[in-house]
Scaffold this motif. Structure first.
Motif, PDB file in Angstrom:
ATOM      1  N   UNK A 164     -16.598  15.434   4.814  1.00 30.04           N
ATOM      2  CA  UNK A 164     -17.546  15.307   5.759  1.00 30.04           C
ATOM      3  C   UNK A 164     -17.684  16.771   6.661  1.00 30.04           C
ATOM      4  N   UNK A 165     -16.677  17.401   7.055  1.00 30.84           N
ATOM      5  CA  UNK A 165     -16.660  18.465   7.953  1.00 30.84           C
ATOM      6  C   UNK A 165     -17.430  19.411   7.311  1.00 30.84           C
ATOM      7  N   UNK A 166     -17.495  19.659   5.992  1.00 34.18           N
ATOM      8  CA  UNK A 166     -18.371  20.620   5.150  1.00 34.18           C
ATOM      9  C   UNK A 166     -19.817  20.541   5.463  1.00 34.18           C
ATOM     10  N   UNK A 167     -20.126  19.210   5.661  1.00 30.20           N
ATOM     11  CA  UNK A 167     -21.548  18.849   5.957  1.00 30.20           C
ATOM     12  C   UNK A 167     -21.685  19.013   7.548  1.00 30.20           C
ATOM     13  N   UNK A 168     -20.875  18.501   8.373  1.00 32.65           N
ATOM     14  CA  UNK A 168     -21.029  18.374   9.766  1.00 32.65           C
ATOM     15  C   UNK A 168     -19.786  18.631  10.654  1.00 32.65           C
ATOM     16  N   UNK A 169     -19.200  19.527  10.974  1.00 30.75           N
ATOM     17  CA  UNK A 169     -17.857  19.751  11.558  1.00 30.75           C
ATOM     18  C   UNK A 169     -17.767  18.792  12.684  1.00 30.75           C
ATOM     19  N   UNK A 170     -18.722  18.478  13.454  1.00 30.88           N
ATOM     20  CA  UNK A 170     -18.424  17.705  14.710  1.00 30.88           C
ATOM     21  C   UNK A 170     -18.019  16.214  14.142  1.00 30.88           C
ATOM     22  N   UNK A 171     -18.866  15.829  13.114  1.00 35.93           N
ATOM     23  CA  UNK A 171     -18.532  14.467  12.566  1.00 35.93           C
ATOM     24  C   UNK A 171     -17.115  14.192  11.958  1.00 35.93           C
ATOM     25  N   UNK A 172     -16.811  15.389  11.254  1.00 38.78           N
ATOM     26  CA  UNK A 172     -15.557  15.394  10.550  1.00 38.78           C
ATOM     27  C   UNK A 172     -14.378  15.367  11.592  1.00 38.78           C
ATOM     28  N   UNK A 173     -14.570  15.942  12.769  1.00 36.85           N
ATOM     29  CA  UNK A 173     -13.564  15.890  13.871  1.00 36.85           C
ATOM     30  C   UNK A 173     -13.673  14.820  14.559  1.00 36.85           C
ATOM     31  N   UNK A 174     -14.800  14.050  14.663  1.00 37.72           N
ATOM     32  CA  UNK A 174     -14.875  12.750  15.318  1.00 37.72           C
ATOM     33  C   UNK A 174     -13.898  11.542  14.451  1.00 37.72           C
ATOM     34  N   UNK A 175     -13.813  11.904  13.111  1.00 37.78           N
ATOM     35  CA  UNK A 175     -13.339  10.954  12.315  1.00 37.78           C
ATOM     36  C   UNK A 175     -11.865  11.449  12.112  1.00 37.78           C
ATOM     37  N   UNK A 176     -11.456  12.571  12.309  1.00 37.46           N
ATOM     38  CA  UNK A 176     -10.163  12.997  12.277  1.00 37.46           C
ATOM     39  C   UNK A 176      -9.346  12.531  13.426  1.00 37.46           C
ATOM     40  N   UNK A 177     -10.026  12.461  14.534  1.00 43.32           N
ATOM     41  CA  UNK A 177      -9.186  11.864  15.698  1.00 43.32           C
ATOM     42  C   UNK A 177      -9.205  10.305  15.377  1.00 43.32           C
ATOM     43  N   UNK A 178     -10.122   9.730  14.999  1.00 43.95           N
ATOM     44  CA  UNK A 178     -10.027   8.345  14.709  1.00 43.95           C
ATOM     45  C   UNK A 178      -8.982   7.907  13.693  1.00 43.95           C
ATOM     46  N   UNK A 179      -8.862   8.788  12.555  1.00 45.13           N
ATOM     47  CA  UNK A 179      -7.858   8.474  11.497  1.00 45.13           C
ATOM     48  C   UNK A 179      -6.220   8.588  12.300  1.00 45.13           C
ATOM     49  N   UNK A 180      -6.058   9.494  12.897  1.00 38.63           N
ATOM     50  CA  UNK A 180      -4.872   9.748  13.474  1.00 38.63           C
ATOM     51  C   UNK A 180      -4.254   8.650  14.494  1.00 38.63           C
ATOM     52  N   UNK A 208       0.781  -1.179   0.064  1.00 40.90           N
ATOM     53  CA  UNK A 208       0.032  -0.092  -0.039  1.00 40.90           C
ATOM     54  C   UNK A 208       0.863   1.067   0.124  1.00 40.90           C
ATOM     55  N   UNK A 209       0.255   2.331  -0.254  1.00 46.56           N
ATOM     56  CA  UNK A 209       0.755   3.713  -0.460  1.00 46.56           C
ATOM     57  C   UNK A 209       0.468   4.534   0.804  1.00 46.56           C
ATOM     58  N   UNK A 210       1.358   4.604   1.738  1.00 46.32           N
ATOM     59  CA  UNK A 210       0.845   5.417   3.080  1.00 46.32           C
ATOM     60  C   UNK A 210       0.492   6.886   2.590  1.00 46.32           C
ATOM     61  N   UNK A 211       1.089   7.313   1.648  1.00 47.33           N
ATOM     62  CA  UNK A 211       0.851   8.988   1.384  1.00 47.33           C
ATOM     63  C   UNK A 211      -0.588   9.016   0.409  1.00 47.33           C
ATOM     64  N   UNK A 212      -0.830   8.062  -0.329  1.00 48.90           N
ATOM     65  CA  UNK A 212      -2.262   8.068  -0.864  1.00 48.90           C
ATOM     66  C   UNK A 212      -3.219   7.717   0.058  1.00 48.90           C
ATOM     67  N   UNK A 213      -2.845   6.951   1.087  1.00 45.19           N
ATOM     68  CA  UNK A 213      -4.200   6.627   2.140  1.00 45.19           C
ATOM     69  C   UNK A 213      -4.221   8.012   2.869  1.00 45.19           C
ATOM     70  N   UNK A 214      -3.237   8.687   3.351  1.00 45.98           N
ATOM     71  CA  UNK A 214      -3.281  10.006   4.006  1.00 45.98           C
ATOM     72  C   UNK A 214      -3.967  11.102   3.254  1.00 45.98           C
ATOM     73  N   UNK A 215      -3.641  10.893   2.198  1.00 38.92           N
ATOM     74  CA  UNK A 215      -4.352  12.137   1.375  1.00 38.92           C
ATOM     75  C   UNK A 215      -5.761  11.871   1.241  1.00 38.92           C
ATOM     76  N   UNK A 216      -6.119  10.369   1.009  1.00 35.86           N
ATOM     77  CA  UNK A 216      -7.463  10.206   0.996  1.00 35.86           C
ATOM     78  C   UNK A 216      -8.400  10.402   2.194  1.00 35.86           C
ATOM     79  N   UNK A 217      -7.530  10.063   3.265  1.00 32.62           N
ATOM     80  CA  UNK A 217      -8.166  10.269   4.394  1.00 32.62           C
ATOM     81  C   UNK A 217      -8.510  11.784   4.758  1.00 32.62           C
ATOM     82  N   UNK A 218      -7.685  12.684   4.715  1.00 30.18           N
ATOM     83  CA  UNK A 218      -7.737  14.016   4.397  1.00 30.18           C
ATOM     84  C   UNK A 218      -8.887  14.475   3.745  1.00 30.18           C
ATOM     85  N   UNK A 219      -8.946  14.175   2.520  1.00 30.10           N
ATOM     86  CA  UNK A 219     -10.232  14.520   1.560  1.00 30.10           C
ATOM     87  C   UNK A 219     -11.458  13.965   2.304  1.00 30.10           C
TER      88      UNK A 219
END
Length: 396
Positions: A81-97, A65-76
């Protein structure tokens, strides 16, 4: 709690479409849910059902796998999701890291990451230590069979009321090292207390967690960070930078969501005007031109930092101090620019729309940027640019 399933192969799923559908679903009732507040049980269930927690897991550690591609996809994904609901975007942001924790620590990652994907775990917690004034945080006392006993209390910004697993940092009472430990929140010694009413980001599932003699086996320890900050590897020091950049993605998404919804309102107002009237208010066009440019500027800086961090993740243990410093400077620049743009855009949107239903964007942006000192970040960038000073490796 999530149950074990056989996940659909990632390559067989149109993830941009899935993300878009989840974002559209969240946007429909975002204002209503924001006013209601409370733990995001239903929202977390939507994320698990769509498979997004598994998507935001690092690629297979076997080199395919490509770590860089995975990170860019996660950020996107987090940004959309944050544009729709910032709270849920933050929930997933912490999960991802947190899903990258084993990689940051240079520890064997495959068993941990496989469980996240297969069981569709939603992670919460934090590996960094709290500030001194916040209390001692968590301690890990050595026990039998190489395990530990966790004691203490910690506040966390997202996910602790709905998580399937907690990833937490605890100070070892014997060595002083920071241990990163995986904890099942269903254990009777774990008690999560939801945070009270918040100004913004009300649906992140934030709260305080108490650990009362919670056992952690040797297999539950994902890795350790040395007590001596000078012994911390550059790849390990990427962890706090990754979280800062992910939260910057959330703030940018909130600003972009506010601007897009305001545009829809303004277009509807123009369409409702009587035929023959001037539908092109020059001051309105100027305002949207200014705000769109601010959003584009922030996006460009954030994308540059995202690419740099993706390369750092790809380098892994091969990342050196200079490479880390370059990433840190770009993340600081992204924070500074986005913090200012997000607050400015969401404030002006309130004026352009008479505030009807748009206050949540402003409140969310304020909470997300409250602890980001633009002046401090700009000093770091300036010191590096003018004097070549390397930013210090962050303290975990």
């Amino acid at each position: 709690m999530a149950t074990a399933t056989t996940p659909t192969p990632a390559e067989a799923v149109d993830w941009p479409r899935v993300t878009r559908e989840v974002a559209d679903d969240l946007a429909v009732d975002a204002s209503v849910r924001d006013r209601a507040g409370g733990p995001p049980f239903d929202e977390a269930a939507r994320l698990r059902e769509a498979g997004l927690p598994a998507l935001l897991t690092p690629p297979a550690p076997d080199g395919t796998g490509d770590p860089g591609a995975a990170w860019r996809s996660a950020c996107a994904t987090v940004r959309e999701l944050s544009a729709a609901d910032g709270s849920i975007g933050e929930l997933l942001a912490h999960h991802c890291v947190l899903a990258w924790s084993a990689r940051f620590l240079g520890a064997p990652a495959e068993p941990f990451e496989r469980r996240i994907a297969e069981d569709r775990w939603l992670l919460a917690g934090g590996i960094e230590l709290p500030e001194a004034e916040a209390g001692p945080g968590l301690t890990a006392e050595p026990g039998g069979n190489g395990g530990y006993v966790l004691r203490g209390r910690r506040g966390f910004d997202a996910g602790v009321t709905v998580a399937d697993r907690l990833v937490v940092g605890a100070r070892c009472t014997r060595t002083g090292d920071l241990l990163v430990v995986l904890v099942d929140p269903a254990h009777p010694g774990v008690c999560a207390e939801p945070a009270g009413d918040r100004v913004g980001q009300r649906l992140t599932g934030s709260g305080t967690v108490g650990f009362d003699d919670v056992p952690a086996g040797a297999d539950d320890v994902l890795g350790a960070v040395p007590r001596d900050e000078h012994a911390v590897a550059p790849c390990t020091a990427l962890a706090p930078l990754a979280l800062r950049l992910m939260l910057t993605q959330v703030a940018l998404g909130v600003a972009e969501g506010a601007l897009a919804e305001a545009r829809d309102v303004s277009r509807a107002a123009q369409a409702a005007r009587p035929s023959g009237t001037d539908a092109e208010d020059p001051y309105l066009l100027l305002a949207y031109g200014e705000l769109a440019t601010a959003a584009h500027t922030a996006a460009a800086v954030v994308e540059r930092a995202t690419d740099a961090l993706a390369r750092g993740l790809g380098a892994g243990a091969g990342l050196d101090v200079d490479g880390h410093a370059g990433i840190a400077v770009l993340v600081a620049a992204a924070e500074a620019v986005t913090s200012r743009s997000a607050v400015h855009i969401t404030t002006r949107v309130l004026e352009l729309t008479d505030g009807a239903g748009f206050d949540r964007f402003w409140r969310n942006a304020r909470v997300l940027t409250a602890h980001t000192s633009s002046a401090r970040r700009l000093r770091e960038v300036g010191d590096h640019y003018l004097n070549g000073t390397l930013p210090r490796l962050p303290r975990l």
